[in-house]
Scaffold this motif. Structure first.
Motif, short mmCIF file in Angstrom:
data_model
loop_
_atom_site.label_atom_id
_atom_site.label_comp_id
_atom_site.label_asym_id
_atom_site.label_seq_id
_atom_site.Cartn_x
_atom_site.Cartn_y
_atom_site.Cartn_z
N GLN A 1 16.55 6.53 -9.91
CA GLN A 1 16.20 5.97 -11.21
C GLN A 1 15.42 4.44 -10.79
N ARG A 2 16.51 4.05 -10.25
CA ARG A 2 16.71 2.04 -9.81
C ARG A 2 15.76 2.24 -9.44
N LEU A 3 15.56 2.80 -8.28
CA LEU A 3 14.92 2.57 -6.81
C LEU A 3 13.30 2.72 -6.94
N GLY A 4 13.62 4.31 -7.89
CA GLY A 4 11.79 4.40 -8.77
C GLY A 4 11.30 3.19 -9.99
N SER A 5 12.14 2.51 -10.26
CA SER A 5 11.47 1.53 -11.75
C SER A 5 11.11 0.92 -10.24
N VAL A 6 12.02 -0.33 -9.37
CA VAL A 6 11.46 -1.20 -8.52
C VAL A 6 9.81 -0.55 -7.95
N ALA A 7 9.61 0.49 -7.32
CA ALA A 7 8.41 1.20 -6.64
C ALA A 7 7.53 0.68 -7.82
N ASP A 8 7.77 1.07 -9.14
CA ASP A 8 6.45 1.11 -9.77
C ASP A 8 6.06 -0.36 -9.92
N ALA A 9 7.23 -1.12 -10.26
CA ALA A 9 7.13 -2.80 -10.14
C ALA A 9 5.95 -2.72 -9.07
N ALA A 10 6.72 -2.41 -7.71
CA ALA A 10 5.35 -3.22 -7.14
C ALA A 10 3.80 -2.40 -6.52
N ARG A 11 3.73 -1.46 -6.83
CA ARG A 11 2.58 -0.99 -7.13
C ARG A 11 1.76 -1.65 -8.27
N SER A 12 2.86 -1.62 -9.44
CA SER A 12 2.17 -2.68 -10.54
C SER A 12 0.99 -3.69 -9.39
N ILE A 13 1.73 -4.58 -8.89
CA ILE A 13 0.88 -5.20 -8.72
C ILE A 13 0.23 -5.13 -7.32
N GLY A 14 -0.26 -4.43 -6.76
CA GLY A 14 -0.74 -4.24 -5.80
C GLY A 14 -0.03 -4.29 -4.23
N GLN A 15 1.49 -3.81 -4.19
CA GLN A 15 1.66 -4.13 -3.23
C GLN A 15 2.28 -2.81 -2.18
N SER A 16 2.85 -2.94 -1.44
CA SER A 16 2.62 -1.50 -0.08
C SER A 16 3.61 -1.56 0.71
N VAL A 17 4.30 -0.54 1.53
CA VAL A 17 5.43 -1.07 2.42
C VAL A 17 5.12 -0.06 3.41
N SER A 18 4.28 0.86 2.73
CA SER A 18 3.60 2.01 4.04
C SER A 18 2.95 1.32 4.98
N ARG A 19 1.56 0.46 4.01
CA ARG A 19 0.89 0.51 5.00
C ARG A 19 0.22 -0.16 6.22
N TRP A 20 -0.94 -0.19 7.24
CA TRP A 20 -0.80 -0.37 8.55
C TRP A 20 -0.25 -2.37 8.29
N ILE A 21 0.43 -2.54 8.69
CA ILE A 21 0.63 -4.09 9.38
C ILE A 21 0.87 -4.82 10.66
N LYS B 1 -2.70 -9.05 7.67
CA LYS B 1 -1.87 -8.96 6.81
C LYS B 1 -2.22 -9.44 5.58
N ARG B 2 -3.80 -9.24 4.70
CA ARG B 2 -3.92 -9.19 3.97
C ARG B 2 -5.10 -8.88 3.59
N MET B 3 -5.23 -7.47 3.21
CA MET B 3 -7.12 -7.06 2.20
C MET B 3 -6.25 -6.11 1.56
N PRO B 4 -7.61 -6.44 0.55
CA PRO B 4 -7.45 -5.38 -0.92
C PRO B 4 -7.00 -4.41 -0.63
N THR B 5 -6.00 -3.85 -2.01
CA THR B 5 -5.52 -3.24 -2.37
C THR B 5 -5.56 -2.04 -3.42
N ARG B 6 -5.56 -0.46 -3.43
CA ARG B 6 -5.90 0.31 -4.24
C ARG B 6 -4.19 -0.47 -5.56
N ASP B 7 -4.88 0.47 -6.74
CA ASP B 7 -3.93 0.30 -7.64
C ASP B 7 -2.15 1.38 -7.47
#
Length: 324
Positions: free
Chosen positions: A134-154, A195-201
Motif C-alpha cells: 500500500q505504501r509503495l502504491g501511494s508513492v507510485a501514484d504520487a510519481a505518476r501524478s507529476i509525470g515521472q516514470s522509472v520504467s522508460r528508456w533513459i 533524459k528529458r522528454m514529455p511524459t503521459r499522465d
C-alpha cells in the motif's frame, strides 16, 4: 555494546560514518539484535535509488536546472532517504525484512496484530507485506501524478543515445538532405540526450524527440507539460500540448514529414553537414523561440560527446564480418 535500535538512532544523517562503523560492529557481535538497524539502512538505500530514478525521469523545467542544483538535489535526496527510513514505519520495507529474516517485531502495531502463536509468523509477514504494498502504491501514484516514470528508456550516455536512434535519424536525414549529425544534435538538444522528454499522465514516455507541439492539425495523442518559451528574448514558463508517439521511429518519421512538407522550413533543407545553417533555417521558419537555438544545436554537433559517439557508431558499422 549498543543495541541495534540505539545504533539506528545514532545514524540520523547520511554522512555519519561513525554511526555506520558502530552498526557494523554491532552486527558482528549480535547479528539478530542489529537486524532492525540494518534493515532500515537497506530501506534507506532503496528509497534513495527510487528517488534518483524518479528525478532522472522527470521532464523538469530547464529554466531552473543547473549542475550545482542537481548536485544539491542529490545530497538532499540522500538525507531524505535516511530520514524517511528512520522515522515511523518508512515505506515498511524494513519491517517486512525483519519479519522474513527472523528478527524481533519492528513496530508495536505489528506485534498487536499477532494473536495466535501458531500462525504469528505468517500473519505478521502478510500484514507487513500488505502494508508495504500500500505504501509503495501511494508513492507510485504520487510519481505518476507529476509525470515521472522509472520504467522508460533513459540512455546512460551520448554513445547509447546515438547508437539507439541512428537508424531512425538516418532515414529522416536522407529525406531532409542533411547529415545524421545534424538530426541527432537537434534531438539531443530537445531531450538532453534522451533524459528529458514529455511524459503521459501514467508516466510513460511520449517518445517525442524533437519537442513537436500538437497544433490544431494534429489528430494524434497529446500530452500537456510545462515548457519554456522565449518572448522578446525573455524566458517565460508555459504549459503546452505536445505530440505523443508509439515509438521513437514514429517521432523521427513525423519530424521528417513536418519539415519536408512545410515551405516554412525550406531554408533548412539540403544543408548537408552544415549544421549551423540547418539550425538557422529551422529558427527562421519559426521552429524554436530560443534566440540561441541554432548555436546550441551546432555546439552539440561539434561537442566531443557527439564526435566520439559517431566515431563509435562508425567503427561498429565498418567492422569487418569474420569469415567463416
Amino acid at each position: 555494546m549498543a543495541s541495534g535500535g540505539n545504533t539506528m538512532q545514532s545514524i540520523n544523517t547520511w554522512t555519519d560514518l561513525s554511526g555506520f562503523s558502530a552498526l557494523r560492529q554491532s552486527a558482528q557481535a549480535d547479528s539478530k539484535a542489529a537486524l532492525p538497524a540494518v534493515a532500515r539502512q537497506f530501506e534507506s538505500i532503496f528509497t534513495q535509488m527510487m528517488l534518483k530514478s524518479m528525478r532522472d525521469a522527470n521532464y523538469g523545467d530547464p529554466l531552473f536546472q543547473s549542475q550545482a542544483g542537481d548536485a544539491w538535489q542529490g545530497l538532499f535526496d540522500q538525507q531524505l532517504s535516511v530520514s524517511l527510513s528512520s522515522q515511523g514505519h518508512g515505506l515498511g520495507i524494513a519491517d517486512m525484512l525483519i519479519r522474513q529474516l527472523g528478527g524481533k517485531d519492528a513496530s508495536p502495531k505489528a506485534a498487536a496484530d499477532i494473536t495466535d502463536p501458531a500462525t504469528s509468523d505468517q500473519a505478521g509477514t502478510n500484514a507487513l507485506e500488505n502494508d508495504w504494498r500500500q505504501r509503495l502504491g501511494s508513492v507510485a501514484d504520487a510519481a505518476r501524478s507529476i509525470g515521472q516514470s522509472v520504467s522508460r528508456w533513459i540512455p546512460d550516455d551520448a554513445q547509447e543515445f546515438v547508437s539507439a536512434l541512428a537508424p531512425f535519424a538516418a532515414q529522416a536525414a536522407r529525406k531532409l538532405g542533411v547529415s545524421l549529425r545534424a538530426v541527432l544534435s537537434q534531438a539531443a538538444l530537445e531531450t538532453q540526450w534522451g533524459k528529458r522528454m514529455p511524459t503521459r499522465d501514467d508516466g510513460s514516455s511520449s517518445n517525442n524527440l524533437f519537442g513537436m507541439k500538437a497544433g490544431g492539425s494534429w489528430d494524434g495523442e497529446r500530452v500537456n507539460v510545462p515548457t519554456l518559451e522565449f518572448e522578446d528574448g525573455v524566458g517565460v514558463r508555459r504549459h503546452a500540448q505536445f505530440r505523443a508517439y508509439g515509438s521513437a521511429a514514429e517521432s523521427f518519421a513525423d519530424y521528417a514529414r513536418l519539415l519536408g512538407g512545410n515551405s516554412r522550413y525550406a531554408e533548412a533543407l539540403g544543408k548537408g553537414d552544415d549544421v549551423l545553417g540547418f539550425a538557422r533555417g529551422l529558427v527562421n521558419g519559426g521552429y524554436a523561440t530560443d534566440p540561441t537555438y541554432a548555436s546550441k544545436v551546432a555546439a552539440i554537433a561539434n561537442s566531443p560527446a557527439m564526435r566520439q559517439a559517431l566515431a563509435a557508431l562508425k567503427n561498429v558499422v565498418e567492422k569487418p564480418t569474420p569469415s567463416r
